[in-house]
Write a protein that holds these residues in place. Structure first.
Motif, PDB file in Angstrom:
ATOM      1  N   TYR A  92       1.231   3.179  -3.405  1.00 37.27           N
ATOM      2  CA  TYR A  92       0.179   3.726  -4.257  1.00 37.27           C
ATOM      3  C   TYR A  92       0.322   5.217  -4.427  1.00 37.27           C
ATOM      4  O   TYR A  92       0.300   5.977  -3.479  1.00 37.27           O
ATOM      5  CB  TYR A  92      -1.207   3.412  -3.693  1.00 37.27           C
ATOM      6  CG  TYR A  92      -1.453   1.949  -3.690  1.00 37.27           C
ATOM      7  CD1 TYR A  92      -1.889   1.308  -2.559  1.00 37.27           C
ATOM      8  CD2 TYR A  92      -1.187   1.205  -4.815  1.00 37.27           C
ATOM      9  CE1 TYR A  92      -2.083  -0.046  -2.550  1.00 37.27           C
ATOM     10  CE2 TYR A  92      -1.363  -0.149  -4.814  1.00 37.27           C
ATOM     11  CZ  TYR A  92      -1.812  -0.764  -3.684  1.00 37.27           C
ATOM     12  OH  TYR A  92      -1.976  -2.109  -3.677  1.00 37.27           O
TER      13      TYR A  92
ATOM     14  N   THR B  59       0.806  -1.210   0.000  1.00 33.88           N
ATOM     15  CA  THR B  59       0.000   0.000   0.000  1.00 33.88           C
ATOM     16  C   THR B  59       0.841   1.263   0.000  1.00 33.88           C
ATOM     17  O   THR B  59       0.426   2.274  -0.525  1.00 33.88           O
ATOM     18  CB  THR B  59      -0.904   0.020   1.229  1.00 33.88           C
ATOM     19  OG1 THR B  59      -0.087  -0.202   2.361  1.00 33.88           O
ATOM     20  CG2 THR B  59      -1.976  -1.030   1.123  1.00 33.88           C
TER      21      THR B  59
ATOM     22  N   ARG C 168      -1.853 -10.623  -5.464  1.00 30.19           N
ATOM     23  CA  ARG C 168      -2.813  -9.811  -4.712  1.00 30.19           C
ATOM     24  C   ARG C 168      -4.218 -10.311  -5.052  1.00 30.19           C
ATOM     25  O   ARG C 168      -4.541 -10.528  -6.214  1.00 30.19           O
ATOM     26  CB  ARG C 168      -2.644  -8.331  -5.042  1.00 30.19           C
ATOM     27  CG  ARG C 168      -1.249  -7.833  -4.592  1.00 30.19           C
ATOM     28  CD  ARG C 168      -1.023  -6.387  -4.896  1.00 30.19           C
ATOM     29  NE  ARG C 168      -1.880  -5.493  -4.123  1.00 30.19           N
ATOM     30  CZ  ARG C 168      -1.698  -5.202  -2.844  1.00 30.19           C
ATOM     31  NH1 ARG C 168      -0.703  -5.738  -2.162  1.00 30.19           N
ATOM     32  NH2 ARG C 168      -2.521  -4.383  -2.225  1.00 30.19           N
TER      33      ARG C 168
ATOM     34  N   GLU D  93      -6.863  -2.239  -2.063  1.00 34.95           N
ATOM     35  CA  GLU D  93      -6.576  -1.758  -3.412  1.00 34.95           C
ATOM     36  C   GLU D  93      -7.867  -1.802  -4.218  1.00 34.95           C
ATOM     37  O   GLU D  93      -8.703  -2.696  -4.016  1.00 34.95           O
ATOM     38  CB  GLU D  93      -5.524  -2.681  -4.043  1.00 34.95           C
ATOM     39  CG  GLU D  93      -5.066  -2.290  -5.422  1.00 34.95           C
ATOM     40  CD  GLU D  93      -3.981  -3.249  -5.959  1.00 34.95           C
ATOM     41  OE1 GLU D  93      -3.399  -4.020  -5.164  1.00 34.95           O
ATOM     42  OE2 GLU D  93      -3.739  -3.210  -7.174  1.00 34.95           O
TER      43      GLU D  93
ATOM     44  N   ALA E 135     -11.371   1.934  -0.789  1.00 36.64           N
ATOM     45  CA  ALA E 135      -9.960   2.243  -0.541  1.00 36.64           C
ATOM     46  C   ALA E 135      -9.747   2.601   0.929  1.00 36.64           C
ATOM     47  O   ALA E 135      -8.719   2.250   1.525  1.00 36.64           O
ATOM     48  CB  ALA E 135      -9.516   3.393  -1.448  1.00 36.64           C
TER      49      ALA E 135
ATOM     50  N   ARG F 285      -5.397   4.588  -3.823  1.00 39.30           N
ATOM     51  CA  ARG F 285      -5.266   3.127  -3.867  1.00 39.30           C
ATOM     52  C   ARG F 285      -5.875   2.508  -5.127  1.00 39.30           C
ATOM     53  O   ARG F 285      -5.987   1.291  -5.212  1.00 39.30           O
ATOM     54  CB  ARG F 285      -5.913   2.503  -2.624  1.00 39.30           C
ATOM     55  CG  ARG F 285      -5.144   2.765  -1.351  1.00 39.30           C
ATOM     56  CD  ARG F 285      -5.911   2.216  -0.158  1.00 39.30           C
ATOM     57  NE  ARG F 285      -5.323   2.658   1.097  1.00 39.30           N
ATOM     58  CZ  ARG F 285      -4.397   1.992   1.769  1.00 39.30           C
ATOM     59  NH1 ARG F 285      -3.968   0.849   1.313  1.00 39.30           N
ATOM     60  NH2 ARG F 285      -3.907   2.475   2.899  1.00 39.30           N
ATOM     61  N   CYS F 286      -6.286   3.328  -6.060  1.00 40.74           N
ATOM     62  CA  CYS F 286      -6.754   2.774  -7.348  1.00 40.74           C
ATOM     63  C   CYS F 286      -5.522   2.558  -8.221  1.00 40.74           C
ATOM     64  O   CYS F 286      -4.891   3.510  -8.683  1.00 40.74           O
ATOM     65  CB  CYS F 286      -7.741   3.719  -8.039  1.00 40.74           C
ATOM     66  SG  CYS F 286      -8.348   3.029  -9.604  1.00 40.74           S
ATOM     67  N   SER F 287      -5.161   1.302  -8.445  1.00 40.95           N
ATOM     68  CA  SER F 287      -3.860   1.011  -9.046  1.00 40.95           C
ATOM     69  C   SER F 287      -3.908   0.894 -10.555  1.00 40.95           C
ATOM     70  O   SER F 287      -2.858   0.904 -11.197  1.00 40.95           O
ATOM     71  CB  SER F 287      -3.278  -0.273  -8.459  1.00 40.95           C
ATOM     72  OG  SER F 287      -4.209  -1.318  -8.576  1.00 40.95           O
TER      73      SER F 287
ATOM     74  N   GLY G 295      -8.003  -6.629  -2.473  1.00 44.25           N
ATOM     75  CA  GLY G 295      -8.603  -5.597  -3.298  1.00 44.25           C
ATOM     76  C   GLY G 295      -9.982  -5.940  -3.818  1.00 44.25           C
ATOM     77  O   GLY G 295     -10.454  -7.071  -3.706  1.00 44.25           O
TER      78      GLY G 295
END
Ligand code: G3I
Length: 491
Positions: free
Chosen positions: A23, A20, A214, A277, A272, A315-317, A248
């Motif tokens: 991010y 985390t 993940r 994630e 998030a 946290r939006c990957s 996530g």
């Protein structure tokens, strides 16, 4: 070997995979330089982010596509899928029904090809999907197994599939689409046997099989704050409280034109805020067909809003598009009369939505450099604003060609002395330069820029220089070539 693949891609992705703390924290410079070392093309890129993947990397994000195994023999498709995207999801090849339609007989071909494709193009792999009520083999769906038998079957499936690809998969959709629209739990062969508990068990089994991937739960129509996403929120909160290894939540985002949920970003943010994630996993935006310019512009704006919402949530990957082009999309088959939902049209030409996504990620470049209506296109021979030929003469020769490939030699004579040069021209739509000599190549959409290297930087008045390249397109006509922005005569 497989572990080495993921390690290399992790570097290219700019530390997104390491937890985390990463991010949104990688600097643009760090991610851009790391990515440049892992560009799919052997030729040098530029510092400009002129592909989706390079632009997304400057934001510390991945941009993905669903990969259709049946299209891997189409060089236009593979050039876009490999060149523009930094992550691939198997559209169908990793589903249970594809892998084990007959009990105990595995067909790994499509899934292996996807992993190999990702390896070759320096891409992450998003695994889709381990436990899903749909596209199940008939022998699972209709087997009338006791809960104990079914438990063993699911555990074996997860151990076999996640175990085989351990080290290759960056993220797994462990569990897919377990909710009804009202947020209640969906009836399925799994829920009938186990209630909701199969979700937690599937996450634990996947973590045991692949400790480094993940682990995600994924669903559709959970994009805004609504009854269904409330159901998802309650479930993942309880999983976290119980110490279940979930990392996530995937938001499929199969959208309809004009129906962007107002709470889209707020919804991503609330998940998030649980420490999870979040990923946009299957984005497309469909409309009634045929499309028109107005609706394509509206679609571009909606795509922009989705990408911006992801960028606004630390946290939006990443964002994965569900397919490359309108030609390949699942939508017309399921929603007759609808389609045109993707970034590329039926001829693999980038649509306004492509430019909007590229720009949203901070990239630049002209998505359609051969568009005759765009007066900024430098190499459009029909553009009346281009300067008249005169200062340079060019010969562009395809010296050999075969289906899906060609070698080109370009010679340029300049009337004036040069201290550094750039030659610009357009390849056929979807074509990519794959290698070259006597120049440094970069590409934005179809436009290729060949820039001098050290030894041919200086050219005297009346002098000639040359360069050459390979591309993944076959025989093609000579395009107009510009030298330092000035269109050359052909000779
Ligand atoms: O491969 C067979 C082929 O042998 C057979 O001749 C043909 C006859 O129908 O079917 C082929 O399989 C099809 C498969 O796509 C591969 O093309 C299936 O019928 C068809 O149902 C399947 O559709 C896929 C669908 O999931 C299945 O549920 C779509 O391509 C795929 O885009 C879609 O993706 C889903 C995600 O996995 C989950 N979220 C929703 C999303 C869209 O529905």
């Amino acid at each position: 070997m497989r572990l080495a693949r993921r390690a290399a891609v992790a570097i290219a992705a700019g530390a997104l995979l390491s937890g985390t703390a990463a991010y949104g924290t990688a600097s643009a410079g760090d991610t851009a330089s790391a990515t440049a070392q892992h560009l799919p093309q052997p030729w040098a890129g530029t510092s400009q982010a002129d592909t989706l993947r390079d632009a997304a990397a400057t934001q510390g994000r991945f941009v993905g596509t669903a990969l259709n195994d049946g299209l891997l023999n189409n060089p236009t498709y593979t050039a876009i899928a490999g060149g523009e995207f930094s992550s691939v999801t198997a559209e169908n090849a990793m589903k249970w029904g594809s892998l084990e339609s007959t009990r105990g007989q595995y067909n790994w071909g499509g899934a292996d090809r996807l992993v190999e494709f990702a390896d070759r193009h320096g891409q992450q792999v998003y695994g889709h999907t381990l436990v899903w009520h749909s596209q199940l083999p008939g022998w699972v769906e209709n087997g009338n197994f006791s809960p104990t038998e079914l438990r063993g079957i699911v555990d074996n499936h997860i151990a076999t599939v996640a175990g085989r690809y351990a080290g290759d998969i960056d993220r797994w959709d462990v569990v897919n689409e377990v909710f009804n629209e009202d947020g209640t739990f969906r009836d399925s062969v799994f829920s009938r046997a186990f209630g909701e508990s199969f979700v937690a068990d599937a996450f634990r089994a996947t973590r045991a099989a692949d400790p480094d991937a993940r682990l995600f739960i994924n669903d559709y129509n959970t994009d805004g704050i609504n009854a269904k996403s409330d159901g998802m929120y309650r479930l993942v909160s309880s999983l976290l409280d119980a110490g279940v290894p979930i990392d996530g939540v995937g938001f499929q985002s199969h959208m309809i034109l004009g129906q962007m949920p107002a709470s889209y970003q707020a919804n991503l943010q609330r998940f998030a805020d649980l420490g999870l994630e979040v990923v946009i996993t299957e984005l497309d935006i469909r409309m009634n067909t045929p499309s028109d310019a107005g609706r394509l512009a509206q679609q571009a704006e909606q795509y922009r809003q989705v990408v911006q919402a992801c960028l606004n949530v630390d946290r939006c990957s990443g964002v994965t598009m569900w397919g490359v082009s309108d030609r390949d999309s699942w939508i017309p088959g399921v929603f007759p009369g609808e389609g045109a939902a993707n970034l590329y049209d039926e001829d693999y030409r980038p649509k306004p939505a492509y430019g909007a996504v590229l720009a949203a990620f901070g990239g630049g470049g002209d998505p359609d450099p051969t568009d005759p209506t765009d007066p900024t296109d430098p190499s459009d021979p029909t553009d009346p604003t281009d300067p008249a030929p005169g200062g340079c003469t060019v010969s562009y020769r395809v010296t050999s060609a075969w289906p899906g490939g060609s070698v080109v030699e370009v010679g340029v004579t300049t009337a004036t002395a040069l201290d550094g040069w750039q030659a610009t021209f357009a390849l056929p739509a979807g074509a990519r330069v794959t290698g070259g000599w006597n120049a440094t190549f970069s590409q934005s959409g179809s436009t290729v820029t060949a820039a001098n290297v050290a030894h041919n930087r200086a050219v005297g008045a009346g002098g000639t220089f040359g360069f050459g390249f390979q591309s993944d397109t076959g025989a093609h006509g000579a395009p107009a070539v510009s030298l330092n922005g000035e269109r050359c005569a052909t000779g």
